[in-house]
Design a protein around this motif. Structure first.
Motif, short mmCIF file in Angstrom:
data_model
loop_
_atom_site.label_atom_id
_atom_site.label_comp_id
_atom_site.label_asym_id
_atom_site.label_seq_id
_atom_site.Cartn_x
_atom_site.Cartn_y
_atom_site.Cartn_z
N ALA A 57 38.84 10.78 -30.28
CA ALA A 57 39.91 11.85 -30.30
C ALA A 57 41.26 11.38 -29.95
CB ALA A 57 39.64 12.54 -28.89
N SER A 88 33.54 9.67 -36.38
CA SER A 88 34.38 10.85 -36.54
C SER A 88 35.60 10.92 -35.76
CB SER A 88 33.52 12.12 -35.96
OG SER A 88 32.09 12.36 -36.61
N THR A 131 39.15 13.14 -34.58
CA THR A 131 39.86 14.50 -34.43
C THR A 131 41.45 14.20 -33.87
OG1 THR A 131 39.80 16.68 -33.20
CG2 THR A 131 39.08 14.82 -32.12
N ASP A 132 42.26 15.01 -34.45
CA ASP A 132 43.69 14.97 -33.87
C ASP A 132 44.49 16.00 -34.04
OD1 ASP A 132 45.52 12.09 -33.85
OD2 ASP A 132 46.60 13.85 -34.12
N LEU A 141 44.59 13.22 -39.56
CA LEU A 141 43.17 13.63 -40.01
C LEU A 141 42.94 13.39 -41.39
CD1 LEU A 141 42.71 17.20 -38.59
CD2 LEU A 141 41.69 15.04 -37.78
N THR A 186 35.77 14.23 -40.27
CA THR A 186 36.89 14.78 -39.48
C THR A 186 36.65 16.35 -39.14
OG1 THR A 186 38.16 15.37 -41.44
CG2 THR A 186 38.64 13.20 -40.44
N ALA A 232 37.88 19.92 -36.56
CA ALA A 232 38.18 20.47 -35.17
C ALA A 232 37.39 19.64 -34.05
CB ALA A 232 37.80 21.97 -34.97
N HIS A 233 38.11 19.70 -32.83
CA HIS A 233 37.64 18.66 -31.77
C HIS A 233 36.31 19.35 -31.28
CE1 HIS A 233 37.47 17.73 -27.56
NE2 HIS A 233 37.75 16.65 -27.93
N LEU A 276 33.04 18.82 -33.15
CA LEU A 276 32.60 17.58 -33.33
C LEU A 276 31.86 17.24 -32.09
CD1 LEU A 276 35.49 15.86 -35.30
CD2 LEU A 276 33.35 16.55 -36.35
#
Length: 607
Positions: A394, A416, A418-419, A425, A435, A437-438, A441
């Motif tokens: 993350a 994976s 996320t950002d 991304l 990649t 959405a938080h 994932l």
């Protein structure tokens, strides 16, 4: 340092101890090693008393002495107690700090230290003379646990000095061989010779917020060689990373070190940001107490990490800003300064931004990523757990990118990322990361690493993780993993106290020991019944021991040249670190590492 004063000071010995301390300090400042002694160092003896092997002895003492009525002062050795037990019983004349086990451990440490030599080493002969066959047996047990090389024995607890007598802490500080000297960082030494000045810091005072790790002392030895009077140095260590041996060593040297630098058992869950903000304001209050705000010229150097000192200066003591110069070493600190300015408080002092130096941004992140990988894998291995095959990072900034790369290259995990940044991304996708959405994932995140410098995972989010997931913090504080909001609602119902192993629980079908060396881990159980392992209780996972010294000297060298530049920078505002010293540091590091078969861009911290 506050200690429990069970051991009265022998004033006949006071003058000799002061003389010895002054001699040792002078030798350290000259780069000479302290005098060696025979036997086991008390600092390591205290560590050994936390190990499972010796926990049985500690518990047996606790059970026997707890069952006896409190011994009044002056009472001779009662029947039924050996000489060693009678000495440890002194601890039970006081209220136990945290129960009989901790009291017995502290009493046993005090009993051993009482008969150590002036340099803090205990011999088998000394323990046998003091306590008879039981003393000899105790020495054999300690020696077997510690092994042939005490300097390599693992530090066992961040609370190791809690409750020890003043004499024990003093002897432990003298005996410690863990902190490196400038001689152990040849690149830093060469930078001091080439780019420093023996008088640059004369007459100035310094306040430093630092991670107090064994690699830290050489930097301040370098400042001393540049004219800084170390009696004018004020330390604030970060509670979640302060090495206990470094703390007591600094305290023994007479440095002005803030007590907030170490965790307290009664406030170990307090947000480090709150602690450091308070400590910074208190240190600057003392620093400026006798200052004259009308005086001109440079008088104070603030070596900052996280913007704590610089923000406190501008918000609480702006009248002294023209007498200060500052150095900031973290990107988080730079952001704090930007936020302060955006809120309407302009920078009134210069700030040299080591954090934004090209060498730090391009190289340190590689070190941190490798360090996160190494310490995470090491923690899992010690817990008897395998490295998960699916990793979610993350925050795909510099640290997140290098953490992902280190895990993928060395362990073949599926990564994976996320950002909040679309550009980040896209970069993650080009590197082969999945990649998205938080929240989308989280369900596959068997291992979750927060590297964004902000809260990425709330406690409510844990319900979305797979049962048996492991989470780790690679940013700062405890807030990135939501542990600053921890409550009874999330407590592990399976955690118990084993008389030998300490805190234990069941995780992934295995019984695991939660307290491992300097790291104390935690399992939480969500309201839905999922069990999640939080490494280092949500504190920064990779600061249990820091970088190896071969690599750490690059960061110390950058901080040194940052301070040298700050001394000659008088224009208020942010200033980039000069390029030329960075180029020289890179040249020296490349030469040093290549001679050892190592590399700046492909570090391996496992060796």
């Amino acid at each position: 340092m506050k200690t429990r004063g069970r051991n009265a000071i022998d004033y006949r010995d006071l003058a000799e101890r002061i003389r010895t301390a002054k001699l040792g300090r002078a030798q350290r400042e000259q780069g000479q090693p302290p005098p060696s002694s025979e036997g086991l160092p008390i600092a390591t003896v205290v560590d050994a008393l936390f190990t499972p092997v010796l926990a049985a002895r500690v518990d047996a003492l606790a059970q026997k002495l707890q069952a006896r009525p409190t011994l009044p002062f002056g009472q001779p050795n009662p029947k039924g107690l050996t000489p060693l037990e009678a000495q440890v019983a002194e601890a039970f004349r006081f209220l136990p700090l945290d129960g009989p086990r901790e009291t017995a451990r502290a009493g046993l440490a005090d009993a051993v230290a009482l008969h150590s030599d002036r340099d803090g080493f205990i011999s088998g002969a000394a323990l046998e003379k003091a306590y008879g066959p039981e003393g000899e047996q105790l020495f054999r047990e300690l020696a077997e646990v510690i092994g042939d090389d005490p300097s390599r024995f693992e530090r066992q607890s961040v609370f190791k000095y809690h409750g020890l007598g003043a004499l024990t802490v003093e002897r432990a500080a003298r005996s410690s061989r863990r902190s490196e000297t400038l001689a152990g960082m040849p690149v830093l030494g060469q930078v001091v010779r080439e780019l420093g000045s023996p008088h640059a810091l004369e007459g100035l005072q310094m306040v430093a917020v630092q991670h107090l790790l064994p690699s830290n002392p050489p930097l301040f030895e370098a400042f001393a060689r540049s004219g800084l009077d170390l009696n004018q140095l004020h330390f604030i260590g970060k509670t979640y990373s302060t090495d206990p041996d470094v703390f007591v060593e600094y305290d023994e040297r007479g440095y002005r070190i803030d007590p907030a630098s170490v965790k307290r058992l009664d406030a170990s869950s307090e947000d480090p940001t709150v602690i450091l903000t308070r400590a910074a304001e208190e240190q600057l209050t003392r620093l400026f107490a006798k200052g004259d705000p009308k005086a001109q010229g440079l008088k104070y150097v603030l070596l900052d990490e996280g913007g704590f000192l610089t923000c406190a200066l501008h918000q609480k003591f702006p009248q002294f800003a023209h007498q200060c110069t500052t150095v900031e070493q973290t990107q988080h600190g730079v952001q704090e300064l930007d936020d302060m300015v955006a809120a309407g408080t302009p920078l009134l002092a210069p700030s040299v931004l080591v954090a934004e130096s090209e060498l730090k941004k391009t190289v340190e992140a590689i070190f941190v990523g490798e360090n996160v990988r190494q310490t995470t894998v090491e923690a899992l291995t010690r817990l008897g757990l395998e490295v998960p095959k699916k990793l979610l990072v993350a925050g795909y900034g510099a640290v997140g990118r290098e953490t992902a790369r280190a895990f993928a290259q060395r362990h073949g995990v599926q990564v994976s990322a996320t950002d909040t940044s679309q550009a980040a991304l896209e970069e993650a996708g080009q590197a082969g990361c999945r990649t998205g959405a938080h929240d989308a994932l989280l369900a596959d995140a068997e291992l979750y690493v927060s590297a964004a410098g902000r809260t990425t995972l709330t406690l409510d989010d844990y319900e979305q993780l797979p049962d048996g997931a492991v989470v780790a913090n690679a940013a700062s504080g405890i807030h990135p993993l939501g542990m600053d909001q921890f409550s009874e609602k999330w407590r592990d119902p399976l955690e118990t106290i084993d008389p030998v192993l300490g805190r234990v629980t069941t995780f992934r079908g295995k019984r695991i020991q939660l307290d491992q060396g300097l790291q104390r881990h935690q399992v939480i159980q969500t309201p839905g019944g999922k069990r999640i392992l939080v490494l280092a209780q949500g504190n920064v996972v990779n600061l249990a021991k820091g970088f190896p010294n071969d690599y750490a000297q690059l960061i110390e060298a950058l901080l040194y040249v940052g301070v040298m530049q700050a001394l000659h920078t008088r224009e208020p505002g942010k200033h980039a670190l000069d390029a030329l010293p960075q180029e020289r540091i890179r040249e020296l590091m490349d030469a040093f590492l290549s001679a050892r078969g190592q590399s700046l861009t492909a570090p391996d911290f496992d060796g």
